[in-house]
Scaffold this motif. Structure first.
Motif, PDB file in Angstrom:
ATOM      1  N   ALA A 136     -69.697  37.669 -56.882  1.00 11.45           N
ATOM      2  CA  ALA A 136     -69.893  37.487 -55.442  1.00 11.45           C
ATOM      3  C   ALA A 136     -71.361  37.318 -55.107  1.00 11.45           C
ATOM      4  O   ALA A 136     -72.233  37.853 -55.783  1.00 11.45           O
ATOM      5  CB  ALA A 136     -69.310  38.682 -54.677  1.00 11.45           C
ATOM      6  N   GLU A 137     -71.604  36.549 -54.055  1.00 13.70           N
ATOM      7  CA  GLU A 137     -72.953  36.406 -53.488  1.00 13.70           C
ATOM      8  C   GLU A 137     -72.874  36.728 -52.007  1.00 13.70           C
ATOM      9  O   GLU A 137     -71.995  36.219 -51.292  1.00 13.70           O
ATOM     10  CB  GLU A 137     -73.478  34.996 -53.682  1.00 13.70           C
ATOM     11  CG  GLU A 137     -74.929  34.804 -53.245  1.00 13.70           C
ATOM     12  CD  GLU A 137     -75.073  34.180 -51.870  1.00 13.70           C
ATOM     13  OE1 GLU A 137     -75.825  34.743 -51.035  1.00 13.70           O
ATOM     14  OE2 GLU A 137     -74.418  33.154 -51.606  1.00 13.70           O
ATOM     15  N   GLY A 138     -73.755  37.598 -51.536  1.00  7.46           N
ATOM     16  CA  GLY A 138     -73.781  37.971 -50.135  1.00  7.46           C
ATOM     17  C   GLY A 138     -75.150  37.755 -49.534  1.00  7.46           C
ATOM     18  O   GLY A 138     -76.161  38.103 -50.147  1.00  7.46           O
ATOM     19  N   SER A 139     -75.203  37.173 -48.346  1.00 10.08           N
ATOM     20  CA  SER A 139     -76.455  36.949 -47.629  1.00 10.08           C
ATOM     21  C   SER A 139     -76.318  37.503 -46.220  1.00 10.08           C
ATOM     22  O   SER A 139     -75.305  37.261 -45.544  1.00 10.08           O
ATOM     23  CB  SER A 139     -76.795  35.457 -47.559  1.00 10.08           C
ATOM     24  OG  SER A 139     -77.006  34.926 -48.851  1.00 10.08           O
ATOM     25  N   ARG A 140     -77.348  38.230 -45.791  1.00  3.39           N
ATOM     26  CA  ARG A 140     -77.310  38.829 -44.464  1.00  3.39           C
ATOM     27  C   ARG A 140     -77.112  37.746 -43.399  1.00  3.39           C
ATOM     28  O   ARG A 140     -77.816  36.753 -43.353  1.00  3.39           O
ATOM     29  CB  ARG A 140     -78.605  39.591 -44.204  1.00  3.39           C
ATOM     30  CG  ARG A 140     -78.591  40.405 -42.912  1.00  3.39           C
ATOM     31  CD  ARG A 140     -79.934  41.075 -42.685  1.00  3.39           C
ATOM     32  NE  ARG A 140     -80.273  41.957 -43.802  1.00  3.39           N
ATOM     33  CZ  ARG A 140     -81.498  42.426 -44.012  1.00  3.39           C
ATOM     34  NH1 ARG A 140     -82.494  42.062 -43.212  1.00  3.39           N
ATOM     35  NH2 ARG A 140     -81.729  43.244 -45.025  1.00  3.39           N
ATOM     36  N   GLY A 141     -76.122  37.931 -42.545  1.00  2.00           N
ATOM     37  CA  GLY A 141     -75.838  36.988 -41.476  1.00  2.00           C
ATOM     38  C   GLY A 141     -74.944  35.834 -41.874  1.00  2.00           C
ATOM     39  O   GLY A 141     -74.470  35.081 -41.017  1.00  2.00           O
ATOM     40  N   LEU A 142     -74.698  35.668 -43.178  1.00  3.41           N
ATOM     41  CA  LEU A 142     -73.878  34.554 -43.660  1.00  3.41           C
ATOM     42  C   LEU A 142     -72.620  35.015 -44.372  1.00  3.41           C
ATOM     43  O   LEU A 142     -71.770  34.184 -44.729  1.00  3.41           O
ATOM     44  CB  LEU A 142     -74.692  33.657 -44.595  1.00  3.41           C
ATOM     45  CG  LEU A 142     -75.915  32.973 -43.992  1.00  3.41           C
ATOM     46  CD1 LEU A 142     -76.679  32.210 -45.064  1.00  3.41           C
ATOM     47  CD2 LEU A 142     -75.497  32.029 -42.864  1.00  3.41           C
ATOM     48  N   GLY A 143     -72.496  36.312 -44.599  1.00  2.25           N
ATOM     49  CA  GLY A 143     -71.307  36.837 -45.239  1.00  2.25           C
ATOM     50  C   GLY A 143     -71.318  36.732 -46.745  1.00  2.25           C
ATOM     51  O   GLY A 143     -72.362  36.520 -47.367  1.00  2.25           O
ATOM     52  N   VAL A 144     -70.133  36.853 -47.353  1.00  2.00           N
ATOM     53  CA  VAL A 144     -69.982  36.921 -48.802  1.00  2.00           C
ATOM     54  C   VAL A 144     -69.107  35.778 -49.293  1.00  2.00           C
ATOM     55  O   VAL A 144     -68.069  35.474 -48.700  1.00  2.00           O
ATOM     56  CB  VAL A 144     -69.364  38.277 -49.220  1.00  2.00           C
ATOM     57  CG1 VAL A 144     -69.089  38.315 -50.708  1.00  2.00           C
ATOM     58  CG2 VAL A 144     -70.287  39.421 -48.820  1.00  2.00           C
ATOM     59  N   GLY A 184     -82.073  22.454 -55.157  1.00  2.00           N
ATOM     60  CA  GLY A 184     -81.517  22.150 -53.851  1.00  2.00           C
ATOM     61  C   GLY A 184     -80.050  22.456 -53.660  1.00  2.00           C
ATOM     62  O   GLY A 184     -79.466  22.088 -52.634  1.00  2.00           O
ATOM     63  N   ALA A 185     -79.424  23.139 -54.594  1.00  2.00           N
ATOM     64  CA  ALA A 185     -77.997  23.465 -54.461  1.00  2.00           C
ATOM     65  C   ALA A 185     -77.764  24.459 -53.326  1.00  2.00           C
ATOM     66  O   ALA A 185     -78.581  25.349 -53.079  1.00  2.00           O
ATOM     67  CB  ALA A 185     -77.464  24.047 -55.767  1.00  2.00           C
ATOM     68  N   GLY A 186     -76.637  24.336 -52.653  1.00  2.00           N
ATOM     69  CA  GLY A 186     -76.248  25.285 -51.628  1.00  2.00           C
ATOM     70  C   GLY A 186     -75.668  26.543 -52.240  1.00  2.00           C
ATOM     71  O   GLY A 186     -75.561  26.666 -53.472  1.00  2.00           O
ATOM     72  N   ARG A 187     -75.253  27.474 -51.406  1.00  2.00           N
ATOM     73  CA  ARG A 187     -74.786  28.772 -51.890  1.00  2.00           C
ATOM     74  C   ARG A 187     -73.623  28.635 -52.860  1.00  2.00           C
ATOM     75  O   ARG A 187     -73.627  29.228 -53.946  1.00  2.00           O
ATOM     76  CB  ARG A 187     -74.358  29.660 -50.718  1.00  2.00           C
ATOM     77  CG  ARG A 187     -75.475  30.128 -49.812  1.00  2.00           C
ATOM     78  CD  ARG A 187     -74.901  30.927 -48.659  1.00  2.00           C
ATOM     79  NE  ARG A 187     -74.356  32.203 -49.088  1.00  2.00           N
ATOM     80  CZ  ARG A 187     -73.456  32.901 -48.384  1.00  2.00           C
ATOM     81  NH1 ARG A 187     -72.961  32.418 -47.254  1.00  2.00           N
ATOM     82  NH2 ARG A 187     -73.023  34.067 -48.836  1.00  2.00           N
ATOM     83  N   GLU A 188     -72.595  27.898 -52.475  1.00  2.00           N
ATOM     84  CA  GLU A 188     -71.399  27.763 -53.317  1.00  2.00           C
ATOM     85  C   GLU A 188     -71.736  27.107 -54.652  1.00  2.00           C
ATOM     86  O   GLU A 188     -71.333  27.590 -55.714  1.00  2.00           O
ATOM     87  CB  GLU A 188     -70.331  26.941 -52.587  1.00  2.00           C
ATOM     88  CG  GLU A 188     -69.720  27.631 -51.373  1.00  2.00           C
ATOM     89  CD  GLU A 188     -68.581  28.555 -51.760  1.00  2.00           C
ATOM     90  OE1 GLU A 188     -68.305  28.706 -52.968  1.00  2.00           O
ATOM     91  OE2 GLU A 188     -67.974  29.138 -50.839  1.00  2.00           O
ATOM     92  N   ASP A 189     -72.475  25.999 -54.592  1.00  2.00           N
ATOM     93  CA  ASP A 189     -72.785  25.266 -55.814  1.00  2.00           C
ATOM     94  C   ASP A 189     -73.689  26.081 -56.738  1.00  2.00           C
ATOM     95  O   ASP A 189     -73.534  26.043 -57.970  1.00  2.00           O
ATOM     96  CB  ASP A 189     -73.445  23.937 -55.478  1.00  2.00           C
ATOM     97  CG  ASP A 189     -72.462  22.936 -54.869  1.00  2.00           C
ATOM     98  OD1 ASP A 189     -71.240  23.149 -55.018  1.00  2.00           O
ATOM     99  OD2 ASP A 189     -72.916  21.957 -54.242  1.00  2.00           O
ATOM    100  N   ALA A 190     -74.651  26.813 -56.159  1.00  2.00           N
ATOM    101  CA  ALA A 190     -75.555  27.623 -56.983  1.00  2.00           C
ATOM    102  C   ALA A 190     -74.792  28.742 -57.680  1.00  2.00           C
ATOM    103  O   ALA A 190     -75.031  29.034 -58.861  1.00  2.00           O
ATOM    104  CB  ALA A 190     -76.678  28.199 -56.124  1.00  2.00           C
ATOM    105  N   LEU A 191     -73.855  29.374 -56.973  1.00  2.00           N
ATOM    106  CA  LEU A 191     -73.057  30.438 -57.580  1.00  2.00           C
ATOM    107  C   LEU A 191     -72.205  29.882 -58.707  1.00  2.00           C
ATOM    108  O   LEU A 191     -72.120  30.472 -59.795  1.00  2.00           O
ATOM    109  CB  LEU A 191     -72.180  31.104 -56.524  1.00  2.00           C
ATOM    110  CG  LEU A 191     -71.249  32.219 -57.030  1.00  2.00           C
ATOM    111  CD1 LEU A 191     -72.044  33.366 -57.651  1.00  2.00           C
ATOM    112  CD2 LEU A 191     -70.352  32.745 -55.903  1.00  2.00           C
ATOM    113  N   GLN A 192     -71.575  28.740 -58.488  1.00  2.00           N
ATOM    114  CA  GLN A 192     -70.737  28.146 -59.528  1.00  2.00           C
ATOM    115  C   GLN A 192     -71.564  27.727 -60.741  1.00  2.00           C
ATOM    116  O   GLN A 192     -71.120  27.877 -61.891  1.00  2.00           O
ATOM    117  CB  GLN A 192     -69.964  26.947 -58.963  1.00  2.00           C
ATOM    118  CG  GLN A 192     -68.879  27.311 -57.967  1.00  2.00           C
ATOM    119  CD  GLN A 192     -67.839  28.256 -58.543  1.00  2.00           C
ATOM    120  OE1 GLN A 192     -67.461  28.141 -59.708  1.00  2.00           O
ATOM    121  NE2 GLN A 192     -67.366  29.202 -57.741  1.00  2.00           N
ATOM    122  N   ALA A 193     -72.764  27.227 -60.503  1.00  2.00           N
ATOM    123  CA  ALA A 193     -73.632  26.840 -61.622  1.00  2.00           C
ATOM    124  C   ALA A 193     -73.996  28.058 -62.468  1.00  2.00           C
ATOM    125  O   ALA A 193     -74.032  27.988 -63.703  1.00  2.00           O
ATOM    126  CB  ALA A 193     -74.899  26.164 -61.089  1.00  2.00           C
TER     127      ALA A 193
END
Length: 304
Positions: free
Chosen positions: A241-249, A280-289
């Motif tokens: 999981a990745e969580g960011s304040r204000g953006l959720g998990v 430049g990857a977004g949250r989802e792509d960076a986590l999957q990478a």
């Protein structure tokens, strides 16, 4: 008067913490306490900071390590090995009287059996390893380093607390990982650091929050509730999981692989995530990478 040697080229990222020799015994058989089995014993450059730096170098970045390395034969061999792997050691503190650190682990088909980390020289060196961030080599109090820093929890609790409040780190993109669950609580001063991203496993998350979490998603939510700005939580082969304040998990599930090694998997996950975001990857792509790179590593291949 002898001129000072020129400084190395400015690196893309700094990796602060343990750089040592990894001595790993591996067997393809499942093991338990007291097992005596055939296998292979290797000695390779390791340590959390070094593992991250090596992966960053494989992905094409120019990392430099801020660490303590002895001026003994093992230290000279380690510096040479780092250079061959694309890791800059020119900013490292080289001690005349402290030996080069070592880590020893035993792994079986069922994972890590036992490990001993001898990082006493890094701990004894203390804030000497941070001198390049203050003396103008890489930054100063007036002009702090503004790039990415990967920070590992092998530093002493006192030094990590100093880093958390130091102006030398005020502008940094600070990526933080415990060296082991036993050292996770050292990171508490960094929990609320505005520029910090914490990379922890499920056990480490529970130790930081003083709560036993059922899974990585709950752990990420719990750490955000306790003041973290951003966290990534791994749980072996289960949901990350990745969580960011204000953006959720957000979360992702690693692919199933045959386990060939485990030491360094978390460091590979962290390095791959940093590289993905720098590209430049977004949250989802960076986590999957990061999940893919860690799975490839655990399966015995070299992520690319």
């Amino acid at each position: 008067m002898n001129a000072k040697p020129p400084l190395p080229a400015r690196p893309d990222i700094l990796c602060i913490g343990s750089v040592l020799w990894d001595i790993i015994g591996r067997s393809h058989l499942a093991m338990r306490q007291g097992s005596d089995v055939p296998g292979r014993i290797t000695r390779l450059p390791g340590g959390v900071a070094m593992n991250i730096a090596m992966t960053l170098a494989r992905f094409g970045l120019r990392p430099a390590v801020l660490t303590a390395i002895g001026r003994d034969d093992e230290g000279d061999e380690l510096v040479a090995a780092c250079g061959r792997l694309g890791v800059e050691t020119g900013f490292a503190y080289r001690s005349e009287d402290l030996p080069t650190d070592r880590y020893m682990a035993v792994e079986g088909a069922n994972g890590l059996i036992a490990a001993v980390a001898d990082a006493h020289s890094l701990e004894a060196a203390g804030d000497k390893i941070l001198r390049p961030l203050a003396d103008g080599s890489l930054g100063s109090g007036a002009a702090p380093w503004g790039g990415a820093i990967a920070l590992d929890g092998n530093l002493t609790a006192a030094l990590l607390a100093e880093i958390a409040r130091s102006p030398l780190f005020a502008a940094a993109d600070l990526r933080v990982a415990p060296a082991s669950p036993g050292k996770a609580e050292r990171l508490l001063p960094l929990l609320g650091h505005a520029g910090a991203v914490l990379y922890v496993n499920l056990e480490e998350a529970g130790l930081l929050a003083k709560v036993e979490f059922p899974d990585a998603v709950a752990a990420a939510e719990g750490l955000l509730a306790r003041g973290a700005g951003r966290v990534l939580v791994t749980d072996g082969g289960r949901t990350c999981a990745e969580g960011s304040r204000g953006l959720g998990v957000i979360s992702g599930v690693p692919p199933k692989v045959m386990v060939a090694r485990v030491t360094g998997a978390g460091d590979t996950f962290m390095a791959a995530h940093i590289v993905a975001e720098k590209r430049g990857a977004g949250r989802e792509d960076a986590l999957q990478a990061a999940i893919r790179a860690a799975a490839v590593y655990v399966g015995g291949e070299v992520p690319a």
